[in-house]
Design an enzyme around this catalytic site. Structure first.
Site, short mmCIF file in Angstrom:
data_model
loop_
_atom_site.label_atom_id
_atom_site.label_comp_id
_atom_site.label_asym_id
_atom_site.label_seq_id
_atom_site.Cartn_x
_atom_site.Cartn_y
_atom_site.Cartn_z
N CYS A 167 0.36 -0.99 -0.10
CA CYS A 167 -0.03 0.18 0.30
C CYS A 167 1.08 1.62 -0.24
CB CYS A 167 -0.74 0.56 1.61
SG CYS A 167 -1.89 -1.13 1.42
N GLU A 1295 -5.79 5.87 -8.30
CA GLU A 1295 -4.84 5.37 -9.22
C GLU A 1295 -4.21 6.00 -10.32
OE1 GLU A 1295 -8.06 1.16 -10.06
OE2 GLU A 1295 -9.03 4.08 -10.02
#
Length: 1365
Positions: A167, A1295
C-alpha cells in the site's frame, strides 16, 4: 536415552501470559496457527506461509540462566513450530503496545508518519522494528540523545527490509523507523502529524511520542526464568517430539528410528526450509537439535572459526563480524567479514534468526537448494564435520556437496572456516596480498530473493617490486545458484590463471574459458544471462589489478587489502560500496487549506494506531463460531477438460474432512460472481473451462486440514471430443473467440487516419508491444466467513469491494430472497481491484457450504491458490502504425489491440474505454484503433488498480520513445511537442476536459522541470555516462492524463444521544483513507450548525462497517472516486441534519447566549427531532467524468555487468485539486507509484504450457521492497484551486499516480541506450550511430536489461582494449 529428566509438557509465554500444553495433537502445528486459533492475539497475520512477507513476525525471547541474559530475535511464526518454543517468551504487536495498556511509541509514530494504509502488514512491521530497537539498545554503543535509541539509520531501514507492504510505497514506514535512530537528521524525516515545517529539532523531538531507550528491553516473565531450560519431549497420536541434549542422545534416537523401519523423521532447527519446500505432511518423529550444546557453539582460535550446525545464520554473521578478535590476521578478518556481509543478504533477518547454517548446507546437499552459504564457503577451504551413526568424519565442503544425497541418519555437526592469514609467504621481492570477495545478483539488493547466480573468489596475488604488473599466484573461484545441482569450482579457469602475470589478454582468455564452464542445466530460466553474470563478476574481481583496465574503468576492487599496494581506490565503478543508508532525504510538499476545516487537514488515518497494535479486526480475525468448519478450493489444472469425478489420493489421510461441495450441491442458480457485464459459474458443470476453474470446495475441521485435503484431491479429467484450449490471443483470433463489445462501450475514434498519415514526414508501420499480467498481492488473501442465521437467513463476513453484488450473487445461488442474505465488510487487507468481482465467488462458496451443512464455514485462501485463481491484470498485444513530422509531432496513430480477457467477462468490457482514455494523453492528430476482447481458456482477468489505464499510458510512451529513436532526437522534445493544447484536449476528451483553467498539465510539466532540475541533470548524466564504463544513467520526464468517473453512492449519518456520530457509507475502507476523509467531511458539514464544541467534532465521528441490509446500493469501491462520492453523500446527509437542527438552535438561543453541541443534541432528542439522515448521491452529468494530471521525473542507474537497475531519484508533481486530506493523498500517490514500479520493473507472473501460474508465492513473485524504491522520493501535491463541479474542489489520487511509474521504465531505456551506444563503439562503429530500434519489455528485470546492454559486453570490451594497444 536420558528421557527420565525430560519435560513432558510445553511451557511458554505469550505477551506475559503463561501457556502450558500437556500434549500437542500435531507437532507440525506452527506458532502462527496456535496464536491465531488458541489465543486472543490476532496481530500475527498469515500473508504467505513461506517466511517471505513479514506479516506474521513475533519477538521470540529466550533466557540464558548462566549469563543471566535474554536473547531477543524476530522470527516468522508461520515457520516456527509450536513445540520448538518451550521456555520461550513470545511478544506480538499487542504485547508491544495496545489501546488498553497504552500504545508503544513505535505504534504511535507509525500512525503519525502515515505509515499504515490497509494495516494488514503493520503489526509485523512494528514487531520487526521493536526487535531491532531491543537489540540495539542492549549494545555498549554510546548513549544516544534523549528520545532516541542506539539504532542507526541504516539499521532502522534494514529492520523492515524483509517485510512486504503493497500500500504505502515504504517511504513513510522507513521514516517512522528512522525517527528512533540516534544518527537521524530530523530534516530527513517526511510528512507527519507531529510537527510543522520549519520547527527546530528540539521542538520536533518534543512533539514525537517519547521513547526511553533504557526501558526498551522486552519483559521476560519471571515464571519462565525458573522453568527448566530444556526442550520438551512430547507425544501425540502417532507422533513424537524429541529434544535431545547431547550428541549421544541424538545417536540413540537415530538408532531407534533405524530399528523402527518405515518411521518418518524430521530433523528440526528453525524449520525455515518448510517455507521453500512447502512440506505439509506430518512425520512420526521430530528431533529438535537446538538443545545439543555441541551443535550450538562457536569456537574461535588461530586456525579459524568453527560453527555448530545448529547455530543460526544471524549468530554466525555476528561471530564473523566481531572486531575484537586479536587471534586473526587482517586478511582472515576480511574474509570473515565478507562472508558475513554476504550472509546478511540471505533471506531476511527474521528467517536468518531461526534458520541454521547447517540446515542451509544440508538442503544444498540433499535437495540441491540454491544456497549462497555453500557457494561463499567453497573457495575458503571449509571443512565439514559429519556424523553417520557413531562414525564421525571430516570432509571438504566440495566433497560434502559432491556425495550422493545423505540419508536421514547422517547429521552435520559443525563447519570449520580456516584462517587464511597464516598461509602467506612473502618474499623480499614481492608484496603478496590475499584478495577475497563475494557476489550475488538478485532482484532485491538486500536479499529476500534467490540469486540468479552467486559467486565467491579467493586469490593470492603478488605485486612485483621490480616490474609492473600483478602475478596471480593461486585462486579459488566458486559459482552457484545459477541452475546447477551444486556450487562448483571453476578449476580450469583457476589452473589457467595460476602463476600468470595478469593482463587484458589473460583476462580475456579466462572469461572465454569461464563461459564454457558456468552453463545452467536445461530448463533453467535466462541461461545466457547467468553465464554472463559469472563472466562479469570475474572481470569485476580481477580488472582493477590490471593497469590498463584500472585506468579505463576507474576500477576499485572491493575487499582487496590495498594498504601499501600499488593499486589505489578511485571511484566505485562497480557500485559495490553502497551508501550506508538505503534512502536519502525526500521532500513532501503539500498545500493546506482552512476553508472547509477539518477537511483539507493532513490528519492521521482513522484506526492507524489499532492497525499498528494488531487490534484492528479483519475477516479472518473474527473468532470462529462454535462448530465452525473451514473450506478450500479444488481447482482445475487443465485448461479445458471434462470433469468425470474427484477422489482423494489412495493412502492419503483425509482426517477432519466433512464434505466436498460441487455444482450438484447448489440449490439455486450456479452463479459464483457477477458484474454489470455478466456472470461466472461458482463451480464447473461437467467441463472445467480454464486452469484455476473452481471444481469443488473441500470442507474440513481446520483450515490446515481443508488445504491438505484439497492438495490430495485427484480430479479425473477427460478431453475426448473437446477442442484444444485457447491459451493465447493469437489462438483466440485464429478461432474467432471474442467477447462482443457493445457499441456503447466501444471507444470513440478521432480524426482521419489516412489524412494524418499523408501529412506525415515519416512512418513506423506494424510495430508491436506485448504486455503481461500482474498479480494483486494484497497482503490479506481472499477470505470469508458465513454463519447460518434463523429463518433460512445467512450472514456473510467478506473481505470485499462489492458487498452489494455479493449479496445478490449469494441469494441467487442459494435460491433465497436478497433480504435473507446479509453481507458485512468492515475493512480489507488490501484490494487493488482483486477483492471486487474475484471475492464474490469466495464468499458465495462459503455461504453455500454453510447453508447446506447448517454450520458456520470460513476460508482463508492460501497464497498459492489465490495466485493461481486470481487472474490479475489484463495481458495485451498491440500492433501500431504511426505517422509523424521531422520535429516529432505525431499526425496519426492506428492500433490493433488484442486483450486477453480470460474465460469469463468479469469487468473486461470496460477495459478498452479505460485503456484508450489513458492513451489519449498525447495529441495524436488522428487516432484509429481496432480492439478485440479475446476469450481464452485462462482465468478471467479482472480490474487491477488503474485497469487498462496503466497499459494505455505505457503504450503511449512506447510509441513516443519509438518515434524519438527513429528520428534520433531527444525523447523529451517529442513528448513536449505532442502535449495537448486545451483545444486538442477538448477534442479528445470531450466533456471530461472541463474549463481551460482546469487544464494544469502544461504548467505542471514546466514547473517540475524546474523544481527537479531536469535540464541540468540531463547534462550531468551525459558527463557521468562519458566517465563511467560499467554504470550508465538515464532520466525521463513523463506526463499523465487520467480520466475518472464518479459513481452514485449512498450515505447515512446518525447523531446519538451523547452527541457522538455514527456514519455509514457505500464505500469500503481498503486502506485508501476513505473513512478518514468521511470523518473529516462529517465534522465539517455538521460544524455548519455553528454552535460551541464543533471545532473537534471529528473526534466524535465513527464510521462503521458496510452492511448490505442496513445501507443498500453500496455499489463497487473502485476507480479512485469512491472516497469523494462517499464524502458528498455524507455531506448531503449532514445538510439535512443541520437544517433540522437550525430551527431548534435558534429557539434555544432565545433562551441562552450560546449553546454547546451536546446540549443541542440533548434538546433535539427531547424535541423529537429526527437525528438520522440518509442520502444517495448521484453526480450530475457535468461532474460524472473529469481528468487528473501529473508529471514524474525519474533517474535510474544501470549496472552493465549485472543488469541491476537502481532508481536514484523520483520527483512527482500531482494535481489533487483541493485535497480532502493531503496526508492520505500523498500516501496514495507514493503507494500507487511503487506498485507501478513493480509492474514495470520487477513482477513476472508466468505460467506453464497449460496456462497454470507457476510464480505462486513470495519465492517466485517479487513485489517492490524498501530497497527497490527510489533512493530519493520527492512528491508535491498541487492545490490547483477550485473545481466547482468537484466535491469541495477535490480530485482523485488512488490510481492515476500508478501511471507515472512508467518514468522509471523510460529512464531505464535511456540508460540502456547509452550502454548500447558504448557497445557499438567497442565494435568499431561510430558512437553516434545508435542501434536504437530496441524494445524494452515489461517488466524490465535484470536479465532483460542485461541482455539489451550486451551479454557479451565484457568480452567485447576486452577485445576492444586489446585492439587499442
Amino acid at each position: 536415552m536420558g528421557e527420565a529428566g525430560k519435560q513432558r509438557s510445553l511451557v511458554f509465554a505469550v505477551n506475559g501470559r503463561r501457556y502450558e500444553l500437556l500434549d500437542v495433537d500435531d507437532p507440525s502445528i506452527t506458532l502462527l496457527e496456535f496464536l491465531r486459533s488458541q489465543t486472543p492475539f490476532k496481530s500475527v497475520k498469515l500473508g504467505c506461509g513461506e517466511g517471505g512477507c513479514g506479516a506474521c513476525i513475533v519477538l521470540l525471547s529466550k533466557y540464558d540462566p548462566v549469563l543471566d541474559q535474554v536473547e531477543d530475535s524476530a522470527v516468522s511464526s508461520c515457520l516456527t513450530l509450536l513445540c520448538s518454543v518451550n521456555g520461550c517468551s513470545i511478544t506480538t504487536a499487542e504485547g508491544v503496545g495496545n489501546s488498553k495498556d497504552g500504545f508503544h511509541p513505535i505504534q504511535e509514530r507509525f500512525a503519525g508518519f502515515h505509515a499504515s494504509q490497509c494495516g494488514f502488514c503493520t503489526p509485523g512491521m512494528c514487531v520487526s522494528l521493536f526487535s531491532a530497537l531491543v537489540n540495539a539498545d542492549k549494545t555498549n554503543r554510546p548513549e544516544p540523545r534523549p528520545g532516541f535509541s542506539k539504532l542507526t539509520v541504516s539499521e532502522a531501514e534494514k529492520a523492515i527490509a524483509g517485510n512486504l507492504c503493497r500500500c504505502t510505497g515504504y517511504r513513510p514506514i522507513a521514516d517512522a523507523c528512522k525517527s528512533f535512530a540516534a544518527d537521524v537528521d530530523m530534516e530527513d524525516l517526511g510528512l507527519n502529524s507531529f510537527w510543522k515545517n520549519g520547527e527546530s529539532d528540539e521542538a520536533k523531538l518534543s512533539r514525537l511520542p517519547s521513547y526511553n531507550h533504557s526501558n526498551a528491553s522486552s519483559k521476560f516473565p519471571e515464571f519462565l526464568k525458573k522453568h527448566i531450560k530444556a526442550g520438551a519431549t512430547l507425544a501425540s497420536q502417532g507422533s513424537h517430539w524429541y529434544s535431545p541434549a547431547s550428541v549421544e542422545e541424538l545417536q540413540s534416537l537415530l538408532q531407534e528410528n533405524e530399528a523402527n523401519d518405515g518411521t518418518s523423521m524430521k530433523i528440526i532447527v528453525g524449520n525455515t526450509g518448510m517455507g521453500y519446500y512447502k512440506e505439509q505432511e506430518s512425520y512420526d518423529m521430530y528431533i529438535d537439535l537446538k538443545y545439543i550444546l555441541e551443535l550450538s557453539i562457536i569456537r574461535k582460535d588461530q586456525t579459524g572459526i568453527e560453527i555448530g550446525a545448529a547455530v543460526t545464520i544471524s549468530k554466525a554473521i555476528e561471530a564473523m563480524k566481531e572486531e575484537n578478535e586479536g587471534d586473526f590476521h587482517l586478511e582472515s578478518k576480511t574474509v570473515f567479514q565478507k562472508i558475513a556481509a554476504h550472509m546478511e543478504k540471505i533471506a531476511s533477518g527474521f528467517v536468518r534468526n531461526s534458520g541454521s547454517v547447517g540446515g542451509n548446507l544440508m538442503m544444498a546437499q540433499r535437495k540441491h537448494f540454491p544456497s549462497d552459504i555453500a557457494t561463499i564457503l567453497l573457495p575458503v577451504g571449509t571443512i565439514m564435520n559429519i556424523m553417520t551413526g557413531r562414525k564421525i568424519e571430516k570432509l571438504t565442503l566440495e566433497e560434502f556437496l559432491g556425495r550422493p544425497p545423505l540419508d536421514s541418519k547422517t547429521i552435520l555437526l559443525s563447519i570449520k572456516i580456516p584462517c587464511w592469514g597464516s598461509r602467506r609467504d612473502i618474499s623480499s621481492e614481492t608484496d603478496t596480498k590475499l584478495l577475497f570477495d563475494t557476489y550475488r545478483a538478485a532482484l532485491r539488493p538486500l536479499g529476500n530473493a534467490l540469486p540468479y547466480l552467486n559467486a565467491a573468489f579467493l586469490a593470492e596475488v603478488s605485486f612485483c617490486t621490480n616490474s609492473t604488473g600483478v602475478r596471480l599466484n593461486n585462486c579459488q573461484l566458486a559459482f552457484g545458484g545459477y541452475g546447477t545441482r551444486r556450487p562448483i569450482r571453476a578449476r580450469k579457469v583457476e589452473e589457467f590463471l595460476t602463476g600468470k602475470l595478469l593482463s587484458v589478454g589473460v583476462l580475456y582468455e579466462a572469461t572465454k574459458l569461464l563461459g564454457t564452464i558456468v552453463i545452467p542445466e536445461d530448463g533453467t530460466s535466462h541461461p545466457s544471462y547467468r553465464t554472463s553474470l559469472a563472466v562479469g563478476y570475474l572481470y569485476e574481481f580481477l580488472s582493477p589489478l590490471i593497469d590498463t583496465l584500472a585506468e579505463i574503468s576507474d576500477g576499485f576492487l572491493n575487499g582487496i587489502l590495498l594498504k601499501d599496494s600499488k593499486i589505489k581506490p578511485s571511484c566505485d565503478e562497480f557500485g559495490k560500496n553502497q551508501l550506508p543508508t538505503l534512502l536519502s532525504s525526500g521532500k513532501q510538499v503539500i498545500q493546506l487549506s482552512e476553508e472547509y476545516h477539518p477537511v483539507g487537514k493532513p490528519i492521521t488515518k482513522a484506526g492507524a494506531a489499532i492497525q499498528a497494535s494488531g487490534e484492528a479486526i479483519y475477516v479472518d480475525d473474527i473468532p470462529s463460531p462454535r462448530n465452525c468448519l473451514h473450506g478450500a478450493f479444488v481447482y482445475s489444472t487443465e485448461p479445458l477438460a471434462r470433469v468425470k469425478g474427484i477422489k482423494f489420493k489412495p493412502g492419503s489421510s483425509t482426517v477432519g474432512v466433512t464434505a466436498l461441495m460441487t455444482v450438484k450441491d447448489i440449490p439455486g442458480k450456479n452463479v459464483g460472481s457477477k458484474s454489470i457485464f455478466g456472470e461466472e459459474p461458482l463451480y464447473a458443470d461437467e467441463i472445467a473451462q480454464c486452469v484455476g476453474d473452481r471444481i469443488a470446495f473441500v470442507v474440513a475441521g481446520t483450515q490446515k486440514h481443508a488445504d491438505l485435503a484439497a492438495n490430495i484431491a485427484v480430479v479425473d479429467y477427460d478431453k475426448e471430443n473437446l477442442e484444444p484450449p485457447i491459451l493465447s490471443v493469437e489462438e483466440a483470433v485464429d478461432r474467432c473467440s471474442f467477447f462482443e463489445l457493445p457499441p456503447s462501450l466501444y471507444p470513440l475514434q478521432f480524426g482521419d487516419f489516412s489524412k494524418g498519415m499523408d501529412a506525415a514526414d515519416h512512418q513506423i508501420l506494424s510495430a508491436q508491444i506485448e504486455l503481461g499480467s500482474q498479480y494483486y498481492f494484497y497482503m490479506e488473501t481472499q477470505t470469508a466467513l458465513a454463519v447460518p442465521d434463523e429463518d433460512n437467513c445467512i450472514v456473510v463476513y467478506s473481505s470485499n469491494q462489492v458487498p452489494e453484488f455479493t449479496q445478490d450473487t449469494i441469494a441467487q445461488c442459494l435460491g433465497v430472497p436478497g433480504h435473507n442474505v446479509r453481507v458485512v465488510t468492515r475493512r480489507i487487507g488490501g484490494g487493488f481491484g482483486g477483492k471486487a468481482i474475484k471475492a464474490i465467488s469466495v464468499a458465495t462458496a462459503c455461504a453455500l457450504a454453510a447453508y447446506k451443512l447448517q454450520r458456520p464455514v470460513r476460508i482463508y485462501m492460501n497464497r498459492k491458490t489465490d495466485m493461481i485463481m486470481a487472474g490479475g491484470r489484463h495481458p495485451m498485444k498491440i500492433t501500431y502504425s504511426v505517422g509523424f513530422k521531422t520535429n516529432g509531432k505525431i499526425t496519426a496513430l492506428k492500433l490493433n489491440i488484442l486483450i486477453d480477457a480470460g474465460i469469463y467477462s468479469d469487468v473486461s468490457l470496460a477495459i478498452p474505454g479505460m485503456m484508450l482514455g489513458a492513451l489519449k494523453k498525447y495529441d495524436w492528430g488522428a487516432l484509429s484503433f481496432d480492439v478485440k476482447l479475446c476469450k481464452t481458456n485462462l482465468p478471467s482477468r479482472s480490474a487491477m488498480r488503474a485497469p487498462g489505464d496503466l497499459q494505455g499510458s505505457f503504450i503511449a510512451e512506447a510509441i513516443i520513445e519509438d518515434v524519438a529513436s527513429s528520428l534520433s532526437i531527444e525523447v523529451d522534445s517529442v513528448r513536449n511537442v505532442n502535449l495537448h493544447t486545451y483545444n486538442s484536449l477538448d477534442f479528445f476528451y470531450k466533456s471530461s476536459a472541463g474549463e481551460p483553467m482546469e487544464y494544469t498539465l502544461p504548467a505542471i510539466w514546466d514547473k517540475l522541470a524546474t523544481s527537479s532540475s531536469f535540464y541540468q541533470r540531463t547534462e550531468m548524466l551525459k558527463e557521468f555516462n562519458r566517465r563511467n564504463t560499467w554504470r550508465k544513467r538515464g532520466i525521463s520526464r513523463v506526463p499523465i492524463v487520467h480520466e475518472v468517473s464518479v459513481r452514485a453512492t449512498p450515505g447515512k449519518v446518525s447523531i446519538l444521544h451523547d452527541g457522538s456520530i455514527v456514519v455509514e457509507v457505500g464505500g469500503i475502507e481498503l486502506g485508501q483513507g476513505l473513512w478518514t476523509k468521511v470523518k473529516q467531511m462529517t465534522a465539517y458539514a455538521l460544524s455548519l450548525i455553528q454552535c460551541g464544541g464543533t471545532e473537534e467534532l471529528s473526534k466524535k465521528v465513527r464510521v462503521i462497517q458496510a452492511d448490505t441490509l442496513s445501507l443498500i446500493q453500496g455499489g463497487m469501491t473502485a476507480g479512485s472516486t469512491t472516497s469523494e462520492s462517499s464524502c458528498e453523500a455524507v455531506r448531503l446527509c449532514c445538510n439535512v441534519l443541520v437544517e433540522r437542527l437550525t430551527s431548534l438552535k435558534e429557539k434555544l438561543l432565545q433562551q441562552m447566549k450560546s449553546i454547546e453541541w451536546e446540549t443541542l443534541i440533548f434538546q433535539a432528542y427531547l424535541n423529537s427531532v429526527n437525528l438520522s439522515a440518509s442520502s444517495y448521491y448521484v453526480p450530475d452529468s457535468s461532474s460524472t467524468h473529469y481528468l487528473n494530471y501529473g508529471v514524474a521525473v525519474s533517474e535510474v542507474e544501470v549496472n552493465l555487468l549485472t543488469g541491476e537497475t537502481t532508481t536514484l531519484r523520483t520527483d512527482i508533481l500531482y494535481d489533487c485539486g483541493q485535497s480532502l486530506n493531503p496526508a492520505v493523498d500523498l500516501g496514495q500517490i507514493e503507494g500507487a507509484y511503487v506498485q507501478g514500479i513493480g509492474f514495470f520493473m520487477l513482477e513476472e507472473y508466468p505460467t506453464n504450457t497449460n496456462g497454470l501460474v507457476i510464480a505462486n508465492g513470495t519465492w517466485t513473485y517479487k513485489i517492490p521492497t524498501v530497497d527497490t524504491i527510489p533512493k530519493q522520493f520527492n512528491v508535491e501535491i498541487l492545490n490547483s484551486g477550485h473545481h466547482k463541479n468537484r466535491v469541495l474542489s477535490s480530485k482523485a489520487s488512488g490510481e492515476p499516480p500508478l501511471l507515472l511509474a512508467v518514468s522509471v521504465h523510460c529512464a531505464t531505456r535511456a540508460a540502456i541506450k547509452e550502454a548500447r551506444r558504448q557497445l557499438l563503439s567497442w565494435s568499431g562503429l561510430d558512437r553516434d550511430v545508435s542501434n536504437s530500434t530496441f524494445k524494452l519489455q515489461v517488466p524490465a528485470t535484470m536479465p532483460v536489461v542485461k541482455e539489451l546492454c550486451g551479454l557479451d559486453g565484457v568480452q567485447r570490451f576486452l577485445q576492444w582494449t586489446m585492439g587499442r594497444k
